[in-house]
Design a protein around this motif. Structure first.
Motif, PDB file in Angstrom:
ATOM      1  N   SER A 137      -4.435   3.114   7.637  1.00 39.50           N
ATOM      2  CA  SER A 137      -4.940   4.495   7.620  1.00 39.50           C
ATOM      3  C   SER A 137      -3.890   5.456   7.076  1.00 39.50           C
ATOM      4  O   SER A 137      -4.230   6.423   6.379  1.00 39.50           O
ATOM      5  N   ARG A 138      -2.634   5.192   7.332  1.00 44.00           N
ATOM      6  CA  ARG A 138      -1.567   6.047   6.790  1.00 44.00           C
ATOM      7  C   ARG A 138      -1.493   5.921   5.271  1.00 44.00           C
ATOM      8  O   ARG A 138      -1.342   6.911   4.555  1.00 44.00           O
ATOM      9  N   ARG A 139      -1.620   4.680   4.759  1.00 46.64           N
ATOM     10  CA  ARG A 139      -1.596   4.484   3.314  1.00 46.64           C
ATOM     11  C   ARG A 139      -2.813   5.109   2.640  1.00 46.64           C
ATOM     12  O   ARG A 139      -2.705   5.685   1.562  1.00 46.64           O
ATOM     13  N   ARG A 193       4.556  -1.114  12.766  1.00 46.23           N
ATOM     14  CA  ARG A 193       3.354  -0.330  13.018  1.00 46.23           C
ATOM     15  C   ARG A 193       2.140  -1.269  13.024  1.00 46.23           C
ATOM     16  O   ARG A 193       2.110  -2.260  12.321  1.00 46.23           O
ATOM     17  N   ALA A 194       1.134  -0.953  13.803  1.00 45.65           N
ATOM     18  CA  ALA A 194      -0.085  -1.761  13.866  1.00 45.65           C
ATOM     19  C   ALA A 194      -0.752  -1.758  12.485  1.00 45.65           C
ATOM     20  O   ALA A 194      -0.710  -0.751  11.777  1.00 45.65           O
ATOM     21  N   ARG A 203      -3.815  -1.508  11.531  1.00 47.15           N
ATOM     22  CA  ARG A 203      -4.821  -0.450  11.377  1.00 47.15           C
ATOM     23  C   ARG A 203      -4.157   0.906  11.126  1.00 47.15           C
ATOM     24  O   ARG A 203      -4.577   1.668  10.263  1.00 47.15           O
ATOM     25  N   ASP A 204      -3.093   1.196  11.865  1.00 49.45           N
ATOM     26  CA  ASP A 204      -2.374   2.463  11.674  1.00 49.45           C
ATOM     27  C   ASP A 204      -1.698   2.512  10.310  1.00 49.45           C
ATOM     28  O   ASP A 204      -1.683   3.553   9.655  1.00 49.45           O
ATOM     29  N   ASP A 205      -1.147   1.374   9.881  1.00 47.74           N
ATOM     30  CA  ASP A 205      -0.487   1.319   8.586  1.00 47.74           C
ATOM     31  C   ASP A 205      -1.493   1.540   7.461  1.00 47.74           C
ATOM     32  O   ASP A 205      -1.232   2.287   6.522  1.00 47.74           O
ATOM     33  N   GLN A 243       3.902  -1.755   5.251  1.00 50.45           N
ATOM     34  CA  GLN A 243       4.966  -1.824   6.239  1.00 50.45           C
ATOM     35  C   GLN A 243       5.825  -3.072   6.049  1.00 50.45           C
ATOM     36  O   GLN A 243       6.973  -3.090   6.431  1.00 50.45           O
TER      37      GLN A 243
END
Length: 118
Positions: A22-24, A15-16, A18-20, A74
């Motif tokens: 924001s998910r955390r 996963r990118a 930034r996406d990782d 990740q």
């Protein structure tokens, strides 16, 4: 020893960042919201009983769990690359029969004018 090159598959990329992140952060905010609810309900619900202790345990230990879960990125569960060649079905075992090339019709225009009808 087999020294075949390892190809990175587009379907197994991590996963990118930034996406990782924001998910955390979303996981952290949800767990901290549950902690605030536990803390408020601990004082609001009366008479005090066993559930007060359960809410107190949630209010005390959820911050620790939220930080631990938010820090698991990740990197720790990066998937192994899958070779795309192994996922493709095998082709036919016999080569296809050769067919003669199609007949090509060529049409040429001429500069002659058609005869005039009288």
């Amino acid at each position: 020893m087999n020294h075949t090159p390892r190809h990175q598959s587009a379907t197994s990329l991590p996963r990118a960042p930034r996406d990782d992140a924001s998910r955390r952060m979303a996981k952290y905010y949800i767990m901290m919201s549950v902690r605030v609810v536990c803390f408020v309900l601990m004082f609001v619900i009366t008479p005090y009983g066993w559930y007060t202790w359960v809410l107190a345990v949630g209010a005390i230990f959820l911050p620790y769990l939220a930080v631990v879960i938010a820090n698991v990125g990740q990197e720790s569960r990066a998937p192994r690359a899958t070779l795309p060649e192994r996922q493709l079905p095998a082709g036919p075992s016999t080569p296809p029969a050769t067919t003669p090339p199609p007949t090509v019709l060529r049409i040429h225009e001429s500069d002659q004018k058609p005869p005039a009808d009288s």
